[in-house]
Scaffold this motif. Sequence first.
Motif, PDB file in Angstrom:
ATOM      1  N   THR B 256       1.008  -1.356   0.204  1.00 13.11           N
ATOM      2  CA  THR B 256       0.057  -0.071  -0.049  1.00 13.11           C
ATOM      3  C   THR B 256       0.713   1.717  -0.422  1.00 13.11           C
ATOM      4  OG1 THR B 256      -1.756  -1.365   1.402  1.00 13.11           O
ATOM      5  CG2 THR B 256      -1.991   1.156   1.482  1.00 13.11           C
ATOM      6  N   VAL B 257       2.025   1.269   1.433  1.00 14.44           N
ATOM      7  CA  VAL B 257       2.748   2.115   1.201  1.00 14.44           C
ATOM      8  C   VAL B 257       3.499   2.762  -0.639  1.00 14.44           C
ATOM      9  CG1 VAL B 257       5.627   3.300   2.086  1.00 14.44           C
ATOM     10  CG2 VAL B 257       2.586   2.716   3.223  1.00 14.44           C
ATOM     11  N   GLY B 258       3.898   1.475  -0.991  1.00 18.25           N
ATOM     12  CA  GLY B 258       4.848   1.786  -2.119  1.00 18.25           C
ATOM     13  C   GLY B 258       3.025   2.124  -3.238  1.00 18.25           C
ATOM     14  N   GLY B 259       2.154   1.449  -3.897  1.00 17.86           N
ATOM     15  CA  GLY B 259       1.649   2.277  -4.978  1.00 17.86           C
ATOM     16  C   GLY B 259       1.128   0.242  -5.303  1.00 17.86           C
ATOM     17  N   LEU B 260      -0.690   0.409  -4.284  1.00 23.23           N
ATOM     18  CA  LEU B 260      -1.085  -1.062  -5.215  1.00 23.23           C
ATOM     19  C   LEU B 260      -1.670  -1.329  -6.273  1.00 23.23           C
ATOM     20  CD1 LEU B 260      -3.359  -1.117  -2.258  1.00 23.23           C
ATOM     21  CD2 LEU B 260      -2.286  -2.714  -2.904  1.00 23.23           C
ATOM     22  N   GLY B 261      -1.225  -2.830  -6.414  1.00 21.95           N
ATOM     23  CA  GLY B 261      -1.330  -2.684  -8.159  1.00 21.95           C
ATOM     24  C   GLY B 261      -1.089  -2.035  -9.468  1.00 21.95           C
ATOM     25  N   ARG B 262      -0.109  -1.183  -9.107  1.00 24.72           N
ATOM     26  CA  ARG B 262       1.272  -0.800 -10.076  1.00 24.72           C
ATOM     27  C   ARG B 262       2.680  -2.177  -9.786  1.00 24.72           C
ATOM     28  NH1 ARG B 262       1.181   4.261 -11.203  1.00 24.72           N
ATOM     29  NH2 ARG B 262       3.106   3.358 -12.631  1.00 24.72           N
ATOM     30  N   ALA B 263       3.245  -2.220 -10.854  1.00 22.84           N
ATOM     31  CA  ALA B 263       4.455  -3.639 -11.132  1.00 22.84           C
ATOM     32  C   ALA B 263       5.783  -3.216 -10.063  1.00 22.84           C
ATOM     33  CB  ALA B 263       4.553  -3.388 -11.898  1.00 22.84           C
ATOM     34  N   TYR B 264       5.764  -1.974  -9.724  1.00 24.43           N
ATOM     35  CA  TYR B 264       7.248  -1.984  -9.181  1.00 24.43           C
ATOM     36  C   TYR B 264       6.719  -1.541  -7.715  1.00 24.43           C
ATOM     37  CZ  TYR B 264       9.431  -2.593 -13.610  1.00 24.43           C
ATOM     38  OH  TYR B 264      10.280  -2.357 -15.157  1.00 24.43           O
ATOM     39  N   GLY B 265       5.057  -1.200  -7.245  1.00 25.96           N
ATOM     40  CA  GLY B 265       5.136  -0.507  -5.845  1.00 25.96           C
ATOM     41  C   GLY B 265       5.255  -0.835  -4.813  1.00 25.96           C
ATOM     42  N   PRO B 266       4.494  -2.360  -4.674  1.00 28.10           N
ATOM     43  CA  PRO B 266       5.017  -3.083  -3.582  1.00 28.10           C
ATOM     44  C   PRO B 266       6.749  -3.648  -2.981  1.00 28.10           C
ATOM     45  CG  PRO B 266       3.273  -3.768  -5.073  1.00 28.10           C
ATOM     46  CD  PRO B 266       3.901  -3.252  -5.972  1.00 28.10           C
ATOM     47  N   ALA B 267       7.221  -3.153  -4.072  1.00 25.09           N
ATOM     48  CA  ALA B 267       8.684  -3.663  -4.140  1.00 25.09           C
ATOM     49  C   ALA B 267       9.581  -2.680  -3.648  1.00 25.09           C
ATOM     50  CB  ALA B 267       9.823  -3.498  -5.873  1.00 25.09           C
TER      51      ALA B 267
END
Lengths: 234, 331
Positions: B256-267
């Motif tokens: 969630t902090v990185g960016g839900l649903g985005r390829a690189y968000g969770p990473a």
Amino acid sequence: MLEIDNLVAGYGGVPVLREINAKIAAGEIVGLLGANNAGKTTLINSLSGMVKPISGRILFLGEDISKLTPQARVELGIVQVPEGRLVFPEMSIRENLLLGGINAHARKHRPQQMEKVIGLFPRLGERLTQSAGSLSGGEQQMLAIGRGLMAEAKLLMLDEPSLGLSPLFVQYIFEIIDKLHADGLTILLVEQNLNLTLRHARRCYVLERGQVAAEGDAETVKNDPRTRSAYLGL
Amino acid sequence: MREEFYKTLSSPIWWGTLAIAAIMPFVLSSYYVHILTLALVYVALASSWNIVGGMAGQISLAHSLFIGIGSMFSAALLLKLGINMWLGLVISAVISGILGAVIAWIDFRFQLGHLSFVLITLAFAEMGSIVVEGWDFLGGASGLLLPKDTGNFLAFQFGGGHGAFWMMLGLAAICVLVNVAILNSPLGYYLRTIRDNEKAAQAIGVNILRYKITAMVISAMLASVVGTAYVRYLTFADPYLLISPVITIEIVLFATVGGLGRAYGPALGALLLVPLGEILRGKLGSTLPGLHYFIYGIVVISVILVTPRGLLPLFERLWARWRGPAVAGKS
């Protein structure tokens, strides 16, 4: 083209629709009228397969489809444009349209179909890369109809297309509906707006508390006292 | 739609980043290599969770179950039955996949709403932890101790330290690549239609059951594989870490902090938050116990308040603003 035979349907085993009988011939534009809670959306949802029938049959081109899944019905050409437009807001207009044509049948003709839709709605063609969420209500309705057409609909079911639109857009959308009808598309028009529907549909069914209260060509339905009572609850 | 994936595969930035990451063990002290390894574990886990939670919008709290199967079960297979851990990895992944399919089917069959789905998956996770704690085969409450990692690759050993770091780097890269691949495939589009509006998805003829199951199975199997690798790195299979719902909450937080649903968000989320948490704990844990949690919490809350959709969209906006005048100047 479509034949509804003693259809009983509802939610969790509780019937909302009681023994509905109706017919739509190929190339016809049929109106489905009724006040809130009359069962219009339940009926259209049973046709698209989102509501399972309790009993009765739905025949499409002579075949019983009442047990088919929603996606199998889309493949056959029964396409619903849901109420409230429901476009995919974060995707572009192009992606929304392409997604309309994902069924195996329509997939092959997507580029040609896309041309047609853009010809019908030049406004969409001008902003293909824009996100669908940034469109106005009327433009979203165009997109929702365009997405339905992408599926190569044989029977297009429009659920409250005038809902929440400015009078100008309502007029525009209904001109489009007339145009589609003139091109030979079979259309089921679900509307609350009585006068508007009677002007555009050749034949109408009026639902009241889950039953067909009145039916016939637009003129007959207009003068039928049961239509008035279905609307005013008298 | 697939071009984007091949572009990523042939992108020098991608391979350059991987190469720089790969030489880190020679540059950093073993303490920081350990922190980075942990961060990579969570990059892999958050990315695998993202397929279900981010793309399809189904907040699954069952992932501790898949991590737990991958770790506890494959450890038990090795210790109790002498089954090679490579084989254990495969068996656990298959079981996790089947369980994932069952959960997705239940969700579809009973038309669970968002909240019910969260609660049902949490119930599955709790059940899993109770089973593990009560079953001696899986180590019970005291856990299992794996044999020392001597670097025997055929026995799923990577030599600890550097080897474990590279293995995790590879695994994290695979999980992120799977995200890129799915997002740019028809499956990714279908999952997003399900997330945005199930009814509209049905109206265009998306087979909701099939794609919900596909997403859950891929996600569960990846999480299970990462679980096996994680337990090999830890050497000690601790049920309170590996099959506790807390680990899922952490994953959801990073994604969630990185960016839900985005390829690189969770990473991105995991790469920032795991080191932050570890370093805060290392620096402050002994001076004032609990202070590191406090600071960590403030950071997380500020991020969510400033950019509810995650850090990745925020960085993209800043990047666009920085590039904006230059692009305008050209034209």
